[in-house]
Scaffold this motif. Structure first.
Motif, PDB file in Angstrom:
ATOM      1  N   ASN A  97       0.859  -1.177   0.000  1.00  0.00           N
ATOM      2  CA  ASN A  97       0.000   0.000   0.000  1.00  0.00           C
ATOM      3  C   ASN A  97       0.899   1.233   0.000  1.00  0.00           C
ATOM      4  N   THR A  98       1.100   1.809  -1.171  1.00  0.00           N
ATOM      5  CA  THR A  98       1.986   2.968  -1.296  1.00  0.00           C
ATOM      6  C   THR A  98       1.208   4.251  -1.562  1.00  0.00           C
ATOM      7  N   GLU A  99      -0.115   4.153  -1.711  1.00  0.00           N
ATOM      8  CA  GLU A  99      -0.900   5.334  -2.054  1.00  0.00           C
ATOM      9  C   GLU A  99      -1.555   5.966  -0.832  1.00  0.00           C
ATOM     10  N   ASP A 100      -2.005   5.128   0.122  1.00  0.00           N
ATOM     11  CA  ASP A 100      -2.674   5.635   1.314  1.00  0.00           C
ATOM     12  C   ASP A 100      -1.802   5.387   2.536  1.00  0.00           C
ATOM     13  N   GLU A 125       8.447   5.023  -3.543  1.00  0.00           N
ATOM     14  CA  GLU A 125       8.317   3.850  -4.417  1.00  0.00           C
ATOM     15  C   GLU A 125       9.694   3.287  -4.782  1.00  0.00           C
TER      16      GLU A 125
END
Length: 355
Positions: A9-12, A208
């Motif tokens: 989970n790199t977006e939230d 990322e």
């Protein structure tokens, strides 16, 4: 070898309850659900997370956390307090205890798995090494913290926090730092003890990119393919149960709370971490004892040690006898019976002669 699952989970930025509940599900999924190893990479909302055996009131300034909207919680692995946020990589790993190189207790786990993160940092252009008991360091400055739990006989939960960037003033504002901890490892302030990937590189780096380096290093170390996945229906049920039973439950978050009145305190800096003993006496008999600190052990072993000492004589010989009856190697990583006894005797002295 083989295919591992990758939860990513790199977006939230996730809540402490969600992130820690997923992590606690990882070794359970291997042990009883037939899953291959699972690597979980993510970031937290701004938060402060204490180790399993710490007293949260002693570790954190809870009023400052509330004022600054910093989430607080307690993880299921040992060690000390970590300050997490959008620029700190959170890593959870569920892996079989039979994985080559992992048998031999917490020390071997740290030794083997630290090499993966050292490899990732090397690929980013940073030379790091393992710094006992549970850190990765660059030129003597901490860049990552490690923790682990052996709560099942089949699988391990390994945690790591890797500092991409970090707000030291925030940490100093919300943490309580006992004098022994402040002087640990020879440094007199945190700015001299910590570093970040950004500081070492001299420029910003995308999260990322750091995640990618970690994934590549796991592939190289274990010869595994990482396949993007998410928790299945059974695992989601376990996650919900951990959220309710642990990470939104004040009884879990505020467990290991010390009843300070009428208790003596023994604090001792050891190779295994900061050891704190809270003890009350009935005459010369140990009436109640609590073993806490930023060490690594299991709930079962701590309960066993505490139970072995309750309602026993508080003289040195009897303490050592009762501890030796239940003690085994690495029961508390980096500690032995003699060291634990010294901390208990310090607490006894303070109980007899309160300030």
């Amino acid at each position: 070898m083989g295919t591992w699952r990758l939860f990513k989970n790199t977006e939230d930025h996730v809540s402490t309850a969600a992130g820690l509940s997923i992590d606690d599900t990882l070794p359970l999924s291997l042990s009883v659900h037939g899953s291959p190893p699972i690597l979980h990479l993510y970031t937290f909302r701004p938060s402060a997370i204490v180790g399993k055996y710490q007293d949260i009131d002693a570790a954190l300034r809870l009023d400052r956390c509330r004022e600054r909207t910093i989430e607080i919680n307690r993880r299921s692995t040992g060690g000390g307090t970590v300050i997490m946020g959008p620029k700190v990589v959170a890593l959870g790993l569920g892996i079989d205890i039979d994985q080559p190189g992992l048998r031999g207790g917490i020390g071997r786990i740290f030794e083997t798995l630290s090499k993966v993160l050292i490899g990732a940092l090397k690929d980013l252009g940073i030379k790091a090494g393992f710094a006992p008991k549970n850190d990765l360091a660059v030129a003597g400055k901490k860049v990552a913290g490690l923790s682990a739990a052996l709560e099942t006989e089949k699988a391990i939960l390994f945690h790591a926090s890797l500092l991409v960037d970090f707000d030291i003033p925030l940490m100093l504002d919300i943490m309580n730092q006992p004098p022994l901890k402040m002087s640990d490892k020879g440094y007199n302030c945190f700015s001299q003890r910590m570093t970040t990937i950004t500081e070492q590189l001299g420029h910003d780096i995308e999260m990322e990119t750091v995640f990618g380096a970690i994934e590549d290093s796991f592939r190289k170390k274990f010869g595994a393919t990482l396949e993007i996945d998410e928790p299945d229906a059974w695992e989601k049920g376990q996650v919900r149960e951990f959220v309710q039973r642990r990470y939104t439950n004040p009884e879990w978050i505020f467990s290991r709370k010390h009843p300070r009145s009428h208790m003596g305190t023994g604090m001792l800096k050891t190779p295994g971490g900061l050891l704190e003993i809270y003890l009350s006496l009935a005459g010369s008999t140990i009436e109640h004892i609590i073993v806490t600190g930023d060490f690594f052990s299991t709930t079962r072993d701590i309960n066993l040690l505490e139970s072995a000492l309750k309602w026993t004589s508080s003289n040195r010989q009897k303490i050592e006898e009762h501890l030796s009856e239940v003690w085994r190697d690495d029961m508390i990583h980096g500690l032995d019976v003699a060291t634990l006894t010294e901390a208990i005797l310090k607490a006894k002295e303070n109980a007899l002669n309160p300030v």
